[in-house]
Each structure stands twice: as structure tokens, then as C-alpha cells.
Design an enzyme around this catalytic site. Structure first.
Site, PDB file in Angstrom:
ATOM      1  N   SER A 154       0.855  -1.188   0.000  1.00 24.00           N
ATOM      2  CA  SER A 154       0.000   0.000   0.000  1.00 24.00           C
ATOM      3  C   SER A 154       0.886   1.231   0.000  1.00 24.00           C
ATOM      4  O   SER A 154       2.064   1.154   0.377  1.00 24.00           O
ATOM      5  CB  SER A 154      -0.850   0.000   1.273  1.00 24.00           C
ATOM      6  OG  SER A 154      -1.490   1.251   1.437  1.00 24.00           O
ATOM      7  N   TYR A 159      -2.126  -0.624  10.510  1.00 25.70           N
ATOM      8  CA  TYR A 159      -2.084  -0.969   9.090  1.00 25.70           C
ATOM      9  C   TYR A 159      -0.735  -0.574   8.493  1.00 25.70           C
ATOM     10  O   TYR A 159      -0.041  -1.408   7.886  1.00 25.70           O
ATOM     11  CB  TYR A 159      -3.228  -0.230   8.388  1.00 25.70           C
ATOM     12  CG  TYR A 159      -3.380  -0.513   6.910  1.00 25.70           C
ATOM     13  CD1 TYR A 159      -3.896  -1.731   6.461  1.00 25.70           C
ATOM     14  CD2 TYR A 159      -3.042   0.449   5.955  1.00 25.70           C
ATOM     15  CE1 TYR A 159      -4.060  -1.978   5.099  1.00 25.70           C
ATOM     16  CE2 TYR A 159      -3.205   0.208   4.597  1.00 25.70           C
ATOM     17  CZ  TYR A 159      -3.718  -1.005   4.175  1.00 25.70           C
ATOM     18  OH  TYR A 159      -3.879  -1.241   2.831  1.00 25.70           O
TER      19      TYR A 159
HETATM   20  N1  LIG Z   1      -8.683  -0.651  -0.915  1.00 23.59           N
HETATM   21  C1  LIG Z   1      -7.659   0.192  -0.972  1.00 23.59           C
HETATM   22  O1  LIG Z   1      -7.829   1.404  -1.075  1.00 23.59           O
HETATM   23  C2  LIG Z   1      -6.251  -0.335  -0.911  1.00 23.59           C
HETATM   24  C3  LIG Z   1      -5.198   0.540  -1.187  1.00 23.59           C
HETATM   25  C4  LIG Z   1      -3.897   0.064  -1.150  1.00 23.59           C
HETATM   26  C5  LIG Z   1      -3.651  -1.256  -0.842  1.00 23.59           C
HETATM   27  N2  LIG Z   1      -4.691  -2.099  -0.567  1.00 23.59           N
HETATM   28  C6  LIG Z   1      -4.368  -3.488  -0.241  1.00 23.59           C
HETATM   29  O2  LIG Z   1      -4.934  -4.333  -1.223  1.00 23.59           O
HETATM   30  C7  LIG Z   1      -5.258  -5.576  -0.652  1.00 23.59           C
HETATM   31  C8  LIG Z   1      -6.713  -5.896  -0.936  1.00 23.59           C
HETATM   32  O3  LIG Z   1      -7.499  -4.875  -0.390  1.00 23.59           O
HETATM   33  P1  LIG Z   1      -9.036  -4.642  -0.786  1.00 23.59           P
HETATM   34  O4  LIG Z   1      -9.357  -3.232  -0.515  1.00 23.59           O
HETATM   35  O5  LIG Z   1      -9.294  -5.203  -2.121  1.00 23.59           O
HETATM   36  O6  LIG Z   1      -9.748  -5.518   0.364  1.00 23.59           O
HETATM   37  P2  LIG Z   1     -11.234  -6.083   0.486  1.00 23.59           P
HETATM   38  O7  LIG Z   1     -11.596  -5.892   1.921  1.00 23.59           O
HETATM   39  O8  LIG Z   1     -12.130  -5.510  -0.544  1.00 23.59           O
HETATM   40  O9  LIG Z   1     -11.032  -7.647   0.167  1.00 23.59           O
HETATM   41  C9  LIG Z   1     -10.179  -8.401   0.952  1.00 23.59           C
HETATM   42  C10 LIG Z   1     -10.448  -9.874   0.704  1.00 23.59           C
HETATM   43  O10 LIG Z   1      -9.562 -10.590   1.573  1.00 23.59           O
HETATM   44  C11 LIG Z   1     -10.290 -11.604   2.247  1.00 23.59           C
HETATM   45  N3  LIG Z   1      -9.639 -11.872   3.527  1.00 23.59           N
HETATM   46  C12 LIG Z   1      -9.650 -11.108   4.648  1.00 23.59           C
HETATM   47  N4  LIG Z   1      -8.977 -11.716   5.630  1.00 23.59           N
HETATM   48  C13 LIG Z   1      -8.511 -12.882   5.130  1.00 23.59           C
HETATM   49  C14 LIG Z   1      -7.742 -13.959   5.651  1.00 23.59           C
HETATM   50  N5  LIG Z   1      -7.325 -13.954   6.929  1.00 23.59           N
HETATM   51  N6  LIG Z   1      -7.444 -15.000   4.844  1.00 23.59           N
HETATM   52  C15 LIG Z   1      -7.877 -15.024   3.557  1.00 23.59           C
HETATM   53  N7  LIG Z   1      -8.625 -14.052   3.021  1.00 23.59           N
HETATM   54  C16 LIG Z   1      -8.936 -12.994   3.790  1.00 23.59           C
HETATM   55  C17 LIG Z   1     -11.696 -11.049   2.380  1.00 23.59           C
HETATM   56  O11 LIG Z   1     -12.637 -12.112   2.565  1.00 23.59           O
HETATM   57  C18 LIG Z   1     -11.869 -10.311   1.077  1.00 23.59           C
HETATM   58  O12 LIG Z   1     -12.382 -11.159   0.065  1.00 23.59           O
HETATM   59  C19 LIG Z   1      -4.955  -5.472   0.836  1.00 23.59           C
HETATM   60  O13 LIG Z   1      -3.712  -6.032   1.133  1.00 23.59           O
HETATM   61  C20 LIG Z   1      -4.930  -3.979   1.068  1.00 23.59           C
HETATM   62  O14 LIG Z   1      -4.113  -3.627   2.163  1.00 23.59           O
HETATM   63  C21 LIG Z   1      -5.991  -1.680  -0.606  1.00 23.59           C
END
Ligand SMILES: NC(=O)c1ccc[n+]([C@@H]2O[C@H](COP(=O)([O-])OP(=O)(O)OC[C@H]3O[C@@H](n4cnc5c(N)ncnc54)[C@H](O)[C@@H]3O)[C@@H](O)[C@H]2O)c1
Length: 358
Positions: free
Chosen positions: A233, A246
Site C-alpha cells: 500500500s 495498518y
Molecule cells: N482498498 C484500498 O484502497 C487499498 C489501497 C492500497 C492497498 N490495498 C491493499 O490491497 C489488498 C486488498 O485490499 P481490498 O481493498 O481489495 O480488500 P477487500 O476488503 O475488498 O477484500 C479483501 C479480501 O480478503 C479476504 N480476507 C480477509 N482476511 C482474510 C484472511 N485472513 N485469509 C484469507 N482471506 C482474507 C476477504 O474475505 C476479502 O475477500 C490489501 O492487502 C490492502 O491492504 C488496498
């Protein structure tokens, strides 16, 4: 050699002219009706030599490999793959049921990869895999229920992947959770859970995937590069106010990436993090019930904002590109990480200019 080692070795050796997938058949190494396109191996130690002999006389891989009295393995090749960029690769996407993970899984499936969606959410993850397999492509998708904070569960994920496809080429450690809060609000339990998923989970993904990848490295011709990619991130590059649990886990992830990279490059395994900016269109931000836009509006976090649109505009205006990060932006970075063979241990920002490397 155990069965996972045999499958990974056979897949590499059979992949002389393009990646293949390998799967156990029901026969237990019965050579009685071996067909013309069958390679019979007398003992597991003779795998390399037997393939060497096979390719002296054949250009195509065998359709069946029989390890006498041990197992029979069906070998399938994808055939013509057109302009796809990663045909035949076996890719795991953790947290692949929704958000960035689901988008990454869909895009890489279109690029010819066999996809394993690994998620806690069985219902949504299986539905997604069903949708991918309904396309009836030569490459396939599989769902494996996984909790990345549990080492046994991640070990099982790699095992199921190897049994289904014969190996593993790309591990995308994407599953992550966010619970914001300053020092007064953050309770030790929440901190611990976030660290287990976001930081320790990445260690488990690297630990168990590298085990299979190292076997592949041993049996490939030295030109089969593999990847461990962590979806990090922009909060892994710069502190995040009242969001330290985080940001701390994400900063730590980059330390893991650099260290794994040093350890694994001799095995042709590259390790890189990708650091996206905010995914405003994804559920984390846009969920109408509990997304961050709704939460921030209710909490009055953005001065003067009256609607969700006002909150969104406020955040978009902080990005030089004036928009949030999209799945395709992250996928382009992933494809770069996979296709190049001369970069490892990097944290690649995909932030529309919001975060820059020093
Ligand atoms: N959304 C953002 O703005 C953003 C920005 C930068 C980085 N990220 C990173 O991208 C990645 C995905 O984020 P997102 O926003 O798509 O998340 P999200 O919450 O939309 O989806 C996350 C998925 O991970 C699954 N999950 C959660 N805990 C789990 C576990 N212990 N084991 C297996 N699966 C699990 C959930 O069921 C879900 O399907 C993360 O690592 C997040 O830190 C997100």
C-alpha cells in the site's frame, strides 16, 4: 520424493515447449496399458534422465507420465494461446474473492493464467471461480478456502494448488484488513489480528510457496522465473495518521520483501511489493453501508462535506492524477513484475503520483 515434489518436477521437465499442467490420475503407476504418448519412469531418481531421453525423440511433451508403482500423471498443454501474456502460469491470489484480489484474478485469467482464488469467503470466492470456469478457456480456476493468518491453512492452499495444476509460479499475497484508530482507540487484540493477516500472513505465503518454487527451480532449465508479489500500500511507504496498525504491518512487509528477495533470487524467484494508492471504487471505500466514505462522512472527518461525493472529491483531489487507483493499474504493475527478469526486492508505487520514492 513425495507426491508434491514429483508433480512439480514433472511439470517443469514436461514444460520444454511451453508451460503445461499436471494432475494425478486414478491409476497407481500401472504400466500395463501404457500408450504411445506415455513416458514410463522406473524410479523417481530417474525423472530428469527419462525426460532427457523423451525429448531426444519427441518435440511434444508426453500426455501421460507413469512413475512405476507410484502414480500416473496426466499432462495437458494449453495449445494456441494467442496474445495472452502469461499463458499456463499457475497463480494464487489470496483475498481473491472481492476487491483488488477479485479484479487481479479476473484480469490474469484473461491473460491465460490458471488461477487459484484463496479466501475466507467461500460463497463469494466459489461463485467467482464458477464464473471464470464458465468461459470454457483452456486455463482453469480453482477456489481453496484459506485463512492466511493460519500457517496450516496456507500450507494446505499450496498443496491443493500443486495437486490441481502440478505446481505454482506466482504467489500474490493480497489478503489484507484495515481497522483504523489512534493510540487511544486501538485495542491490543485488533492490533494483533491486523498484524497476523497483513504481516505474518505474507510470511506464510512466502514460506510455503517458495518450497514448491524451489523444486521447480531445481528441475527447470534455469530460465523459469517465478514470483512472490505482495500487494502492499502507499501506507507502506509513508506513515498514516491514526492508522498505524495498518501502516506498521505494510512497512514490515517491505522489509520481508527485501529480505526474501535476497534469499530467493538464486532460485529464480523474484519477490516484489506493489504499493497501490486508494482504491476508491472498491468495497473498502465505496460499500454503501460501512465503506470508508460513509464512515468519514458520518464522523465529519472532511470539513464541510455534506455528501459521499464531497468526501470522495476531497480524497481524489489529494492525488495528482485526480482519481483513485484501479484494478488495471495494479495489474499492469503485476505483469511488469512477472515479465521482467532483472528486478527483485522492490516496492513499486502505483499511486497516481501521490507517493514518490526517495
Ligand atoms: N482498498 C484500498 O484502497 C487499498 C489501497 C492500497 C492497498 N490495498 C491493499 O490491497 C489488498 C486488498 O485490499 P481490498 O481493498 O481489495 O480488500 P477487500 O476488503 O475488498 O477484500 C479483501 C479480501 O480478503 C479476504 N480476507 C480477509 N482476511 C482474510 C484472511 N485472513 N485469509 C484469507 N482471506 C482474507 C476477504 O474475505 C476479502 O475477500 C490489501 O492487502 C490492502 O491492504 C488496498
Amino acid at each position: 520424493m513425495d507426491i508434491l515434489e514429483i508433480l512439480s518436477a514433472v511439470r517443469m521437465l514436461a514444460s520444454k515447449n511451453g508451460l503445461v499442467t499436471c494432475r494425478l490420475t486414478d491409476e497407481k503407476g500401472d504400466v500395463s496399458d501404457a500408450g504411445v504418448k506415455t513416458l514410463v519412469i522406473e524410479k523417481p531418481e530417474e525423472i530428469k534422465n527419462s525426460f532427457g531421453e523423451w525429448f531426444k525423440e519427441n518435440t511434444e511433451a508426453p500426455e501421460t507420465v507413469v512413475l512405476k508403482d507410484v502414480c500416473s500423471i496426466a499432462v495437458s498443454s494449453l495449445g494456441e494461446t494467442g496474445r495472452q501474456r502469461i499463458p499456463g502460469r499457475v497463480v494464487i491470489v489470496t483475498g481473491g474473492a472481492q476487491g483488488f484480489g477479485a479484479g487481479i484474478a479476473e484480469e490474469l485469467f484473461e491473460e491465460g493464467a490458471n488461477i487459484v482464488v484463496a479466501d475466507l469467503n467461500e460463497e463469494v470466492g466459489s461463485e467467482m471461480v464458477g464464473k471464470l470456469n464458465a468461459k470454457d478457456y483452456a486455463n482453469k480456476a480453482l477456489f481453496v478456502k484459506t485463512d492466511v493468518s493460519d500457517p496450516d491453512s496456507v500450507e494446505n492452499l499450496v498443496k491443493e494448488t500443486t495437486l490441481r495444476f502440478g505446481g505454482l509460479d506466482v504467489m500474490i499475497s493480497n489478503a489484507g484488513i484495515l481497522r483504523a484508530g489512534g493510540l487511544d482507540e486501538m485495542d491490543p487484540k485488533t492490533f494483533e489480528i491486523m498484524t497476523k493477516v497483513n504481516y505474518t500472513g505474507y510470511f506464510y505465503c512466502a514460506k510455503y510457496s517458495s518450497k514448491v518454487m524451489k523444486i521447480q527451480s531445481e528441475y527447470s532449465d534455469g530460465n523459469h522465473f517465478m514470483d512472490i508479489i505482495q500487494i502492499n500500500s502507499k501506507s507502506g511507504l509513508k506513515g498514516s495518521n491514526r492508522n498505524f496498525a495498518y501502516a506498521g504491518g505494510k512497512f514490515g512487509g517491505i522489509g520481508l520483501t527485501q529480505s526474501f528477495a535476497l534469499e530467493l533470487m538464486p532460485n529464480q524467484i523474484k519477490v516484489n511489493s506493489i504499493c497501490p494508492g486508494n482504491f476508491f471504487d472498491g468495497p473498502l471505500w465505496s460499500n454503501p453501508e460501512n465503506g470508508l466514505f460513509v464512515q468519514y462522512l458520518k464522523a465529519g472527518k472532511v470539513p464541510g462535506a455534506k455528501t459521499i461525493e464531497d468526501v470522495k472529491k476531497f480524497y481524489e483531489n489529494q492525488v495528482p492524477a485526480r482519481r483513485g487507483c484501479r484494478v488495471i493499474d495494479v495489474v499492469r504493475a503485476i505483469l511488469y513484475a512477472i515479465e521482467q527478469e532483472y528486478e527483485t526486492g522492490q516496492a513499486i508505487p502505483v499511486t497516481g503520483g501521490q507517493e514518490m520514492l526517495k
